[in-house]
Design a protein around this motif. Structure first.
Motif, PDB file in Angstrom:
ATOM      1  N   ALA A  15       0.825  -1.207   0.000  1.00 17.78           N
ATOM      2  CA  ALA A  15       0.000   0.000   0.000  1.00 17.78           C
ATOM      3  C   ALA A  15       0.859   1.257   0.000  1.00 17.78           C
ATOM      4  CB  ALA A  15      -0.896  -0.001   1.242  1.00 17.78           C
ATOM      5  N   LYS A  19       2.755   2.728  -6.519  1.00 15.75           N
ATOM      6  CA  LYS A  19       2.341   1.893  -7.658  1.00 15.75           C
ATOM      7  C   LYS A  19       1.412   2.621  -8.607  1.00 15.75           C
ATOM      8  CE  LYS A  19      -0.039  -1.338  -5.787  1.00 15.75           C
ATOM      9  NZ  LYS A  19      -0.068  -0.862  -4.420  1.00 15.75           N
ATOM     10  N   THR A  37      -5.930  -2.940 -10.090  1.00 18.20           N
ATOM     11  CA  THR A  37      -6.716  -4.067  -9.570  1.00 18.20           C
ATOM     12  C   THR A  37      -7.159  -3.838  -8.124  1.00 18.20           C
ATOM     13  OG1 THR A  37      -4.782  -5.337  -8.847  1.00 18.20           O
ATOM     14  CG2 THR A  37      -5.540  -5.689 -11.108  1.00 18.20           C
ATOM     15  N   GLY A  38      -6.451  -2.950  -7.405  1.00 22.20           N
ATOM     16  CA  GLY A  38      -6.869  -2.624  -6.037  1.00 22.20           C
ATOM     17  C   GLY A  38      -8.275  -2.050  -6.008  1.00 22.20           C
ATOM     18  N   LYS A  39      -8.615  -1.337  -7.075  1.00 22.33           N
ATOM     19  CA  LYS A  39      -9.955  -0.740  -7.147  1.00 22.33           C
ATOM     20  C   LYS A  39     -11.043  -1.808  -7.143  1.00 22.33           C
ATOM     21  CE  LYS A  39      -9.822   3.785  -9.143  1.00 22.33           C
ATOM     22  NZ  LYS A  39      -9.745   4.467 -10.407  1.00 22.33           N
ATOM     23  N   TYR A  41     -10.918  -4.697  -5.552  1.00 19.71           N
ATOM     24  CA  TYR A  41     -11.084  -5.172  -4.170  1.00 19.71           C
ATOM     25  C   TYR A  41     -11.722  -4.087  -3.304  1.00 19.71           C
ATOM     26  CZ  TYR A  41      -8.394  -9.187  -5.609  1.00 19.71           C
ATOM     27  OH  TYR A  41      -7.985 -10.327  -6.267  1.00 19.71           O
ATOM     28  N   ARG A  42     -11.347  -2.833  -3.556  1.00 16.19           N
ATOM     29  CA  ARG A  42     -11.963  -1.721  -2.810  1.00 16.19           C
ATOM     30  C   ARG A  42     -13.470  -1.670  -3.107  1.00 16.19           C
ATOM     31  NH1 ARG A  42      -8.530   2.599  -0.932  1.00 16.19           N
ATOM     32  NH2 ARG A  42      -6.396   1.858  -0.945  1.00 16.19           N
ATOM     33  N   GLY A  84      -9.527   0.856   2.083  1.00 16.37           N
ATOM     34  CA  GLY A  84      -8.363  -0.022   1.883  1.00 16.37           C
ATOM     35  C   GLY A  84      -8.406  -1.182   2.867  1.00 16.37           C
ATOM     36  N   ALA A  91     -10.112  -9.343   0.267  1.00 12.92           N
ATOM     37  CA  ALA A  91      -9.054  -9.889  -0.596  1.00 12.92           C
ATOM     38  C   ALA A  91      -8.436 -11.160  -0.029  1.00 12.92           C
ATOM     39  CB  ALA A  91      -7.962  -8.841  -0.812  1.00 12.92           C
ATOM     40  N   ARG A  97     -11.099 -13.789  -4.758  1.00 12.89           N
ATOM     41  CA  ARG A  97      -9.936 -13.669  -5.651  1.00 12.89           C
ATOM     42  C   ARG A  97     -10.188 -14.464  -6.943  1.00 12.89           C
ATOM     43  NH1 ARG A  97      -6.236 -10.929  -2.908  1.00 12.89           N
ATOM     44  NH2 ARG A  97      -5.006 -10.888  -4.805  1.00 12.89           N
ATOM     45  N   ASP A 124      -0.638  -9.434  -6.630  1.00  8.71           N
ATOM     46  CA  ASP A 124      -0.318 -10.795  -7.085  1.00  8.71           C
ATOM     47  C   ASP A 124      -0.311 -10.883  -8.603  1.00  8.71           C
ATOM     48  OD1 ASP A 124      -3.019 -10.346  -7.499  1.00  8.71           O
ATOM     49  OD2 ASP A 124      -3.628 -12.387  -6.989  1.00  8.71           O
ATOM     50  N   ILE A 125      -0.037  -9.756  -9.270  1.00  9.80           N
ATOM     51  CA  ILE A 125      -0.096  -9.776 -10.743  1.00  9.80           C
ATOM     52  C   ILE A 125       1.066 -10.616 -11.296  1.00  9.80           C
ATOM     53  CG2 ILE A 125      -0.261  -8.381 -12.848  1.00  9.80           C
ATOM     54  CD1 ILE A 125      -2.533  -7.938 -10.759  1.00  9.80           C
ATOM     55  N   ARG A 150       0.431   8.581   2.209  1.00  9.73           N
ATOM     56  CA  ARG A 150      -1.021   8.364   2.263  1.00  9.73           C
ATOM     57  C   ARG A 150      -1.692   9.447   3.104  1.00  9.73           C
ATOM     58  NH1 ARG A 150      -3.501   3.996   0.190  1.00  9.73           N
ATOM     59  NH2 ARG A 150      -2.235   4.701  -1.510  1.00  9.73           N
ATOM     60  N   ARG A 174      -2.737  -3.553   7.348  1.00 10.01           N
ATOM     61  CA  ARG A 174      -3.022  -4.002   5.978  1.00 10.01           C
ATOM     62  C   ARG A 174      -1.836  -4.790   5.424  1.00 10.01           C
ATOM     63  NH1 ARG A 174      -4.402  -1.172   0.930  1.00 10.01           N
ATOM     64  NH2 ARG A 174      -4.016   0.904   1.742  1.00 10.01           N
ATOM     65  N   ASP A 178      -2.006  -8.550   4.108  1.00  5.01           N
ATOM     66  CA  ASP A 178      -1.681  -8.838   2.702  1.00  5.01           C
ATOM     67  C   ASP A 178      -0.516  -9.830   2.579  1.00  5.01           C
ATOM     68  OD1 ASP A 178      -3.686  -7.116   2.002  1.00  5.01           O
ATOM     69  OD2 ASP A 178      -2.390  -5.516   1.242  1.00  5.01           O
TER      70      ASP A 178
HETATM   71  O1  CDP Z   1      -3.667   1.946  -3.287  1.00  3.71           O
HETATM   72  P1  CDP Z   1      -3.121   1.000  -2.278  1.00  3.71           P
HETATM   73  O2  CDP Z   1      -1.774   0.511  -2.629  1.00  3.71           O
HETATM   74  O3  CDP Z   1      -3.234   1.516  -0.896  1.00  3.71           O
HETATM   75  O4  CDP Z   1      -4.079  -0.272  -2.232  1.00  3.71           O
HETATM   76  P2  CDP Z   1      -4.839  -0.943  -3.426  1.00  3.71           P
HETATM   77  O5  CDP Z   1      -3.894  -1.326  -4.508  1.00  3.71           O
HETATM   78  O6  CDP Z   1      -5.990  -0.085  -3.807  1.00  3.71           O
HETATM   79  O7  CDP Z   1      -5.381  -2.307  -2.758  1.00  3.71           O
HETATM   80  C1  CDP Z   1      -6.269  -2.319  -1.665  1.00  3.71           C
HETATM   81  C2  CDP Z   1      -6.214  -3.700  -1.041  1.00  3.71           C
HETATM   82  O8  CDP Z   1      -6.748  -4.642  -1.978  1.00  3.71           O
HETATM   83  C3  CDP Z   1      -4.835  -4.235  -0.703  1.00  3.71           C
HETATM   84  O9  CDP Z   1      -4.413  -3.895   0.607  1.00  3.71           O
HETATM   85  C4  CDP Z   1      -4.971  -5.733  -0.883  1.00  3.71           C
HETATM   86  O10 CDP Z   1      -5.438  -6.351   0.286  1.00  3.71           O
HETATM   87  C5  CDP Z   1      -6.039  -5.878  -1.927  1.00  3.71           C
HETATM   88  N1  CDP Z   1      -5.501  -6.209  -3.242  1.00  3.71           N
HETATM   89  C6  CDP Z   1      -5.175  -7.528  -3.490  1.00  3.71           C
HETATM   90  O11 CDP Z   1      -5.269  -8.360  -2.599  1.00  3.71           O
HETATM   91  N2  CDP Z   1      -4.755  -7.911  -4.723  1.00  3.71           N
HETATM   92  C7  CDP Z   1      -4.604  -7.028  -5.705  1.00  3.71           C
HETATM   93  N3  CDP Z   1      -4.216  -7.434  -6.909  1.00  3.71           N
HETATM   94  C8  CDP Z   1      -4.900  -5.667  -5.467  1.00  3.71           C
HETATM   95  C9  CDP Z   1      -5.333  -5.283  -4.218  1.00  3.71           C
END
Ligand code: CDP
Length: 217
Positions: A15, A19, A37-39, A41-42, A84, A91, A97, A124-125, A150, A174, A178
């Motif tokens: 986080a 990125k 991809t975080g979006k 899960y959000r 988040g 997640a 997933r 996990d890309i 942040r 977090r 994660d």
């Molecule tokens: O923007 P930030 O880096 O704070 O977080 P995000 O990319 O928006 O992701 C939010 C949460 O979603 C992460 O803390 C992960 O738990 C989960 N996530 C995940 O598990 N796998 C991904 N490919 C992307 C997000």
């Protein structure tokens, strides 16, 4: 350009590591379709909370994931650190997933004709979603630096010391969730290029990333 020669970049990291900004700059520079991809899960977390559910409950989270095709991913409420936290709870649920994986792989493998490829950023890309991506970057920074970034994003110059501490604790919680979850934990792929952004501004990070991409072309 044929499908085979299209560029695919897998960008992972914890986080607030930078990125999102790096992904946007690379997408613009190389003309790539971008998926944050975080979006996803959000948005699942948001859907659960809106329905009055519990982000750690599998049934609630799966029902919320099925609503993703009709969920507004540009909702500004998705950006908050509390969302988040909800995201990192949903997640950790394997069924969530699994449901989101197909969407992400389809995006990676079918960039629009006017794009030179795709970039996906997440956790996990490089390890699970696109393990064959020819270009993998893992970006990180120490947790205090990430918390400051942040905090500035959320509060600008008006935040208090207590609000900073809260963000720091939320980010640490977090990170722990994660990194330690059983399914697709946050982990650098063995063949990913590591960029530590603790002492670098975004321009330096961008330069490091394009130097690496050029070395792979
Ligand atoms: O923007 P930030 O880096 O704070 O977080 P995000 O990319 O928006 O992701 C939010 C949460 O979603 C992460 O803390 C992960 O738990 C989960 N996530 C995940 O598990 N796998 C991904 N490919 C992307 C997000």
């Amino acid at each position: 350009m044929s499908l085979k020669t299209k560029l695919l970049i897998a960008l992972d990291g914890p986080a607030a590591s930078g990125k999102g900004t790096l992904a946007r700059k690379l997408a613009e520079h190389y003309n790539l379709a971008l998926l944050d991809t975080g979006k996803l899960y959000r948005a699942v977390g948001w859907n659960v909370l809106k329905a009055g559910g519990d982000p750690e409950n599998e049934d609630d989270a799966v029902a919320a994931t099925k609503k993703i095709p009709t969920t507004d991913l540009s909702n500004p409420e998705l950006k908050s650190e509390s969302m988040g936290a909800a995201a990192s709870k949903v997640a950790a649920i394997p069924a969530v997933r699994q449901l989101l994986a197909d969407f992400q792989r389809h995006f990676a493998n079918n960039p629009p004709a006017d794009k030179n490829g795709a970039i996906l950023d997440g956790r996990d890309i490089g390890t699970v979603i696109c393990p064959d991506a020819p270009i993998k970057i893992f970006i990180t920074a120490d947790v205090e630096t990430r918390a400051k970034r942040r905090f500035l994003e959320e509060f600008g110059n008006t935040g208090s010391e207590e609000e900073y501490r809260t963000i720091l604790e939320e980010l640490k919680a977090r990170d722990t969730r994660d990194v330690n979850r059983a399914t697709s934990p946050l982990k650098k792929a063995d063949d990913a290029h590591l960029i530590d952004t603790t002492n670098s501004d975004i321009e330096a990070v961008f330069e490091a990333a394009i130097t690496y991409v050029s070395s792979k072309e």
